[in-house]
Write a protein that holds these residues in place. Structure first.
Motif, mmCIF file in Angstrom:
data_model
loop_
_atom_site.group_PDB
_atom_site.id
_atom_site.type_symbol
_atom_site.label_atom_id
_atom_site.label_comp_id
_atom_site.label_asym_id
_atom_site.label_seq_id
_atom_site.Cartn_x
_atom_site.Cartn_y
_atom_site.Cartn_z
ATOM 1 N N SER A 148 -26.492 -22.219 95.446
ATOM 2 C CA SER A 148 -25.788 -21.813 94.128
ATOM 3 C C SER A 148 -26.835 -21.830 92.834
ATOM 4 O O SER A 148 -27.762 -22.695 93.142
ATOM 5 C CB SER A 148 -24.836 -22.542 93.605
ATOM 6 O OG SER A 148 -25.270 -23.710 93.409
ATOM 7 N N THR A 180 -26.900 -22.054 88.660
ATOM 8 C CA THR A 180 -25.738 -22.359 87.501
ATOM 9 C C THR A 180 -26.852 -22.340 86.328
ATOM 10 O O THR A 180 -28.141 -22.723 86.428
ATOM 11 C CB THR A 180 -24.927 -23.547 87.375
ATOM 12 O OG1 THR A 180 -25.703 -24.597 87.622
ATOM 13 C CG2 THR A 180 -23.972 -23.279 88.784
ATOM 14 N N CYS A 181 -26.123 -22.069 85.053
ATOM 15 C CA CYS A 181 -27.062 -21.924 83.885
ATOM 16 C C CYS A 181 -26.275 -22.491 82.777
ATOM 17 O O CYS A 181 -25.181 -22.076 82.554
ATOM 18 C CB CYS A 181 -27.618 -20.649 83.551
ATOM 19 S SG CYS A 181 -28.608 -20.587 82.065
ATOM 20 N N GLU A 182 -26.744 -23.745 82.170
ATOM 21 C CA GLU A 182 -25.955 -24.152 80.854
ATOM 22 C C GLU A 182 -27.009 -24.143 79.859
ATOM 23 O O GLU A 182 -28.088 -24.835 79.958
ATOM 24 C CB GLU A 182 -25.488 -25.549 81.042
ATOM 25 C CG GLU A 182 -24.778 -26.052 80.302
ATOM 26 C CD GLU A 182 -23.794 -27.351 80.434
ATOM 27 O OE1 GLU A 182 -23.472 -27.856 79.721
ATOM 28 O OE2 GLU A 182 -23.756 -27.613 81.771
ATOM 29 N N THR A 184 -30.933 -13.870 91.911
ATOM 30 C CA THR A 184 -29.701 -13.959 91.672
ATOM 31 C C THR A 184 -29.184 -12.269 91.208
ATOM 32 O O THR A 184 -29.843 -11.607 90.942
ATOM 33 C CB THR A 184 -29.397 -14.871 90.193
ATOM 34 O OG1 THR A 184 -30.552 -14.210 89.272
ATOM 35 C CG2 THR A 184 -29.894 -16.267 90.687
ATOM 36 N N ILE A 222 -27.142 -14.917 84.853
ATOM 37 C CA ILE A 222 -26.509 -16.336 84.929
ATOM 38 C C ILE A 222 -26.300 -16.742 83.903
ATOM 39 O O ILE A 222 -27.044 -16.484 82.543
ATOM 40 C CB ILE A 222 -27.241 -17.222 86.010
ATOM 41 C CG1 ILE A 222 -28.676 -17.241 85.539
ATOM 42 C CG2 ILE A 222 -27.105 -16.526 87.327
ATOM 43 C CD1 ILE A 222 -29.149 -18.289 86.481
#
Length: 512
Positions: free
Chosen positions: A420, A422-424, A508, A512
């Protein structure tokens, strides 16, 4: 003498342990044929055309058996027969790549478990009569890993079998079934090609539409390029495989052959070994269903040589696997597939390759076809040589996969794979499957991992935390990001799991 077996049955062979195995051949029609080995004795009656096959119950590992095959009037005896593990090593030149040229050959010579490691090379034949026209006495022979014969072994196959022999403590045999520069459609039945890759059939029919096929086949019988029996007599092989050549050396070599125009003419010729079904009929079928435990497959480079055809490779390889499983009467026969490593160009050929498509197709096969596994050598390619000289790493990683998925060892054998992303804000977290005790980067930067905001590539710093790779991306404002890892033709991965296996490519989908 009428009684005979298929060529692969001979002194010094290795038979598969723990499975029913088939022995087959020809004799006088409608005679009783009996096969005896290791206390097992089975009989059959030959057909009207003289063909017979006998299935022997499971055998135990051994190093010195004798096989007896007899009728009422004739008798064959094969000595020095071992029983252990047998694998087929199939594909094109990188699987065929002989120990004669391999980087670690001299070191390997120092320790040869010679009686336990044996190799059989299927003759490179692609049309009727070829076997009789040319001298194939050097092929179709069971060889032992001796100082005299090691150079004939497939290097990938040798390092695979050596690793298995060490762990399993039984003899290991490799059946080499390879031909350099060949496409997948040659290794499968024409019927399957028509179903899963009809464009290959259309391409073939287009090539022969302006040919007089009778004349074509007559020419093939006298074409020295079809004299495939002496592996080390080919100038091109002896020039290209020992080391990566410079541009100057390449130009000098081809000038002696008549220049690059001659080479280009050769490249557009209809080569009989690339006719759909040719190698399936004349090579694969000659050794099926000889008892074995799985297939090592290293091929795909040539499927990228035909513009627009590489996108078919997933279906082609899936169809090939199905065909081989049918021949061996085993719907779950394991296939260990080598994913093509990074590579840019070779022999001054400036046409850009599209290996990322082939690699994605290979991964898709593993994702969708049962009992197939992907071997990552994403750290072992060579930028300007299609033939990496280090085959030890390939064979040993294939052996890891076999130990885990075929011999049920609880070890880390599969390559790290993106699970996976994810991006914050400006922190991207990539979580990896098959990380083992954790992801490791060898070096101060992560090779071939790129982060994009639109078309602009962004700089980042990184940290590892168990199975997570954390990227701190430099950006002036919040904007969607895309991550691409090893999605170019050439790269050399330096991101590993705790077993030292390099990660496989990904990107990806969207932002994202």
């Amino acid at each position: 003498m009428m009684l005979q077996t298929a060529k692969i049955f001979q002194d010094g062979m290795i038979l598969q342990r723990g499975k029913r195995i088939c022995v087959w051949g020809k004799s006088e029609p409608e005679t009783t044929v009996t096969v005896e080995i290791q206390g097992q004795k089975e009989s059959t009656i030959a057909k009207e055309n003289g063909e017979w096959s006998v299935w022997i119950p499971k055998l135990k590992a051994s190093e010195d058996e004798v096989m007896h095959i007899s009728t009422e009037t004739e008798h064959l005896q094969y000595k020095d027969v071992a029983v252990g593990e047998v694998w087929v090593a199939g594909g094109q030149s990188n699987m065929e790549f002989w120990m004669r040229y391999e980087k670690h050959k001299e070191e390997s010579m120092k320790e040869l478990p010679k009686n336990r490691l044996r190799f059989y090379d299927v003759p490179e034949v692609c049309f009727d009569g070829q076997l009789e026209i040319f001298d194939y006495s050097r092929q179709a022979v069971w060889r032992k890993a001796t100082k005299e014969d090691l150079e004939y072994f497939s290097a990938v196959g040798y390092y695979f079998q050596k690793a298995l022999e060490k762990e399993l403590n039984v003899p290991v045999g490799i059946i080499g079934c390879n031909w350099g520069g060949t496409v997948a459609c040659a290794w499968m039945s024409q019927e399957t090609v028509k179903k899963v890759g009809p464009a290959w059939i259309e391409d073939y029919e287009k090539q022969i539409s302006n040919l007089d096929m009778k004349e074509y086949w007559e020419k093939q019988k006298s074409n020295p390029m079809n004299d495939r029996g002496n592996m080390f007599a080919d100038e091109f092989t002896e020039f290209t495989l020992p080391k990566t050549r410079s541009s100057e050396e390449i130009q000098e070599f081809f000038s002696k052959l008549g220049g690059m125009d001659v080479v280009q003419e050769y490249l557009i010729m209809l080569m009989p070994q690339n006719i759909p079904g040719s190698l399936y009929e004349h090579m694969v079928k000659t050794v099926a269903p000889y008892g074995m435990n799985g297939v090592l497959w290293y091929q795909g480079e040539s499927d990228d040589d035909h513009p627009g055809m590489n996108i078919l490779y997933k279906d082609m390889l899936s169809g090939l696997i199905s065909d081989w499983r049918a021949l061996w009467k085993d719907d779950t026969l394991p296939f260990l597939i080598v994913q093509l490593p990074g590579f840019e160009k070779w022999m001054d050929n400036n046409r850009p390759n599209e290996y990322p498509i082939i690699r994605q197709c290979q991964q898709s096969v593993v994702d969708t076809v049962e009992n197939t596994y992907l071997c990552s050598i994403s750290d072992a390619g060579e930028q300007l040589d299609i033939h990496p000289k280090n085959k030890k790493v390939v064979g040993e990683r294939l052996a890891l996969l076999a130990r885990k998925h075929v011999y049920d060892e609880e070890i880390l054998a599969d390559a790290p794979r993106m699970e996976s992303v994810t991006c914050e804000k400006n922190v991207v977290t990539i979580t990896w499957a098959n990380a083992g005790e954790g992801i490791k980067v060898k070096g101060d930067v992560i090779e071939c991992l790129h982060v994009f905001a639109g078309e602009e590539e962004k700089a980042y710093t990184f940290a590892t935390e168990g199975k997570k790779l954390i990227l701190n991306v430099e950006q002036a404002e919040e904007e969607p990001l895309q991550v691409k890892f090893a999605r170019t033709s050439w790269y050399q991965v330096n991101l590993y799991n705790s077993a030292g296996i390099p990660a496989i490519p990904f990107e990806t989908n969207g932002d994202i």
